[in-house]
Design a protein around this motif. Sequence first.
Motif, short mmCIF file in Angstrom:
data_model
loop_
_atom_site.label_atom_id
_atom_site.label_comp_id
_atom_site.label_asym_id
_atom_site.label_seq_id
_atom_site.Cartn_x
_atom_site.Cartn_y
_atom_site.Cartn_z
N VAL A 16 4.78 -6.06 1.62
CA VAL A 16 3.99 -5.17 2.47
C VAL A 16 4.73 -4.88 3.77
O VAL A 16 4.74 -3.73 4.25
N TYR A 17 5.36 -5.90 4.36
CA TYR A 17 6.12 -5.68 5.60
C TYR A 17 7.27 -4.71 5.37
O TYR A 17 7.53 -3.81 6.18
N ALA A 18 7.98 -4.88 4.24
CA ALA A 18 9.11 -3.99 3.94
C ALA A 18 8.63 -2.57 3.65
O ALA A 18 9.34 -1.60 3.95
N MET A 19 7.45 -2.44 3.06
CA MET A 19 6.91 -1.09 2.80
C MET A 19 6.58 -0.38 4.11
O MET A 19 6.76 0.84 4.23
N LEU A 20 6.10 -1.13 5.09
CA LEU A 20 5.74 -0.51 6.37
C LEU A 20 6.94 -0.31 7.28
O LEU A 20 6.96 0.63 8.08
N ASP A 21 7.94 -1.19 7.18
CA ASP A 21 9.13 -1.09 8.01
C ASP A 21 10.23 -0.38 7.23
O ASP A 21 10.81 -0.94 6.28
N GLN A 22 10.52 0.83 7.60
CA GLN A 22 11.52 1.62 6.87
C GLN A 22 12.94 1.13 7.08
O GLN A 22 13.85 1.50 6.34
N THR A 23 13.17 0.29 8.09
CA THR A 23 14.52 -0.24 8.33
C THR A 23 14.84 -1.45 7.46
O THR A 23 15.99 -1.88 7.41
N ALA A 24 13.86 -2.03 6.81
CA ALA A 24 14.09 -3.19 5.96
C ALA A 24 14.77 -2.76 4.67
O ALA A 24 14.64 -1.61 4.23
N PRO A 25 15.52 -3.64 4.01
CA PRO A 25 16.16 -3.30 2.73
C PRO A 25 15.11 -2.91 1.69
O PRO A 25 14.06 -3.54 1.58
N ARG A 26 15.43 -1.88 0.92
CA ARG A 26 14.48 -1.39 -0.06
C ARG A 26 14.25 -2.40 -1.18
O ARG A 26 13.24 -2.33 -1.89
N LEU A 27 15.18 -3.33 -1.36
CA LEU A 27 14.99 -4.35 -2.39
C LEU A 27 13.83 -5.28 -2.05
O LEU A 27 13.22 -5.87 -2.94
N LEU A 28 13.48 -5.36 -0.76
CA LEU A 28 12.38 -6.21 -0.33
C LEU A 28 11.05 -5.47 -0.30
O LEU A 28 10.04 -6.07 0.05
N ALA A 29 11.05 -4.19 -0.66
CA ALA A 29 9.82 -3.40 -0.58
C ALA A 29 9.03 -3.48 -1.90
O ALA A 29 8.37 -4.48 -2.18
N ALA A 30 9.11 -2.43 -2.70
CA ALA A 30 8.33 -2.38 -3.94
C ALA A 30 8.68 -3.49 -4.92
O ALA A 30 7.77 -4.10 -5.51
N PRO A 31 9.98 -3.82 -5.16
CA PRO A 31 10.27 -4.92 -6.09
C PRO A 31 9.67 -6.26 -5.65
O PRO A 31 9.10 -6.99 -6.47
N MET A 32 9.80 -6.59 -4.38
CA MET A 32 9.25 -7.85 -3.90
C MET A 32 7.72 -7.85 -3.96
O MET A 32 7.09 -8.87 -4.30
N LEU A 33 7.11 -6.71 -3.66
CA LEU A 33 5.66 -6.62 -3.72
C LEU A 33 5.16 -6.79 -5.16
O LEU A 33 4.19 -7.52 -5.42
N ALA A 34 5.85 -6.13 -6.11
CA ALA A 34 5.45 -6.28 -7.51
C ALA A 34 5.65 -7.71 -8.00
O ALA A 34 4.80 -8.27 -8.72
N THR A 35 6.76 -8.32 -7.60
CA THR A 35 7.00 -9.71 -8.00
C THR A 35 5.95 -10.65 -7.42
O THR A 35 5.45 -11.55 -8.10
N GLY A 36 5.58 -10.44 -6.16
CA GLY A 36 4.55 -11.28 -5.55
C GLY A 36 3.21 -11.13 -6.23
O GLY A 36 2.49 -12.13 -6.44
N VAL A 37 2.85 -9.91 -6.62
CA VAL A 37 1.59 -9.70 -7.31
C VAL A 37 1.59 -10.40 -8.67
O VAL A 37 0.60 -11.04 -9.07
N LEU A 38 2.70 -10.30 -9.40
CA LEU A 38 2.79 -10.95 -10.72
C LEU A 38 2.71 -12.48 -10.59
O LEU A 38 2.04 -13.15 -11.37
N VAL A 39 3.44 -13.03 -9.61
CA VAL A 39 3.41 -14.48 -9.42
C VAL A 39 2.01 -14.94 -8.99
O VAL A 39 1.51 -15.98 -9.46
N ALA A 40 1.36 -14.19 -8.12
CA ALA A 40 0.00 -14.54 -7.70
C ALA A 40 -0.97 -14.46 -8.88
O ALA A 40 -1.87 -15.31 -9.03
N ALA A 41 -0.80 -13.45 -9.74
CA ALA A 41 -1.66 -13.34 -10.92
C ALA A 41 -1.46 -14.54 -11.85
O ALA A 41 -2.42 -15.08 -12.41
N ALA A 42 -0.20 -14.96 -12.01
CA ALA A 42 0.07 -16.16 -12.83
C ALA A 42 -0.59 -17.39 -12.22
O ALA A 42 -1.12 -18.25 -12.94
N GLY A 43 -0.57 -17.50 -10.89
CA GLY A 43 -1.22 -18.62 -10.25
C GLY A 43 -2.73 -18.60 -10.43
O GLY A 43 -3.36 -19.65 -10.63
#
Length: 356
Positions: free
Chosen positions: A247-274
């Motif tokens: 979420v932080y990377a999605m809001l901050d355009q200066t952050a690496p794009r690898l930390l935006a949508a891919p990290m958000l999707a990975t976090g959602v999947l890991v949270a769903a598994a939990g």
Amino acid sequence: MRGLPRDLHPVAWWLWAIGLATAASLTTNPLVLLIIVGVVAFVVSFRRADHPWARSFRFYVWLGVIAVVLRVLWRVILGGGYPGEVVLDLPEIPLPDFVNGVRLLGPVTREALLAGLYDGLRLATLVICVGAANSLANPKRLLRSLPPALYEIGTALVVAVTVLPQFTQSIARVRAAQALRAGDTGRVKRLRRFLVPVLEDTFDRSLALAAGMDTRGYGRSGEASVAARRLTGGLLLGGLCGVGVGVYAMLDQTAPRLLAAPMLATGVLVAAAGLVAAGRRVQRTRYRPDRWRAPEIAVVVVGLTVAGLGWWVSHHQVLIAYPLLTAAPEVSVAALAAALLGLAAVLVTPPPAVLR
């Protein structure tokens, strides 16, 4: 699609209200916000059942009115900070140097009042949308629909959500009881005679609900090994961190794009598994589980469509979504469609079941 009278799935009503609240959060146009409020009130008046929690909608409307008034007063007290035509020339109170940048009272401009009015109206619309979901959805059925991993949290949420409906019932009972007996006629004493029994009865009924749910096994957890608990906690913590970074990377355009949508999707999947892993240790049964049918799906689609149109207007029609304070607000066809589309919930849903 509408069928016989029945209560709709509570999650469907919450998703519909969240869609309208999302569209309201993406604009400060007072015309659009007032239309959304009217749509929400119309749907509630036609689709709320005869349950105690369904009568609390007007209290959320009053909370919205209070939010607007407080927001405008905040602009007046702090001086506004918007240049323009002065409509209220108040004496400014000098403040120490360490609060530089903050002004107490002073001249209030028309633009400052409009800014407070627009912001307060947006906050009021969000509160009213939440009140609509609380009035339309059955909180006890909502608890049954929660995932097993969130059942303990859901028990506390249901008790908290039912406080305001219980408050409305207590007001009606205390008024009826006091109308049958004489008492103090002074304003202060009469208010004390009214508030004390109302608050006491409200909390007693909420605690009785919590005790009843506890005796019936709500929130009871099954046995789990230490390794299973560690795995569940690690998955949930990792998913939360992934969602936060995404979420932080999605809001901050200066952050690496690898930390935006891919990290958000990975976090959602890991949270769903939990959540799935945590739900395995909660043992409970469901009596007549609520099923998703065509009206529920249609209501959710309406809410998501309203949110999507609101997002499109906020990105492609900026002056419509966020009108200037120096000009009269305008409404486009897309903004009007986004606000009025919520009325489709009345057309695609069955009438509520009537208590006998």
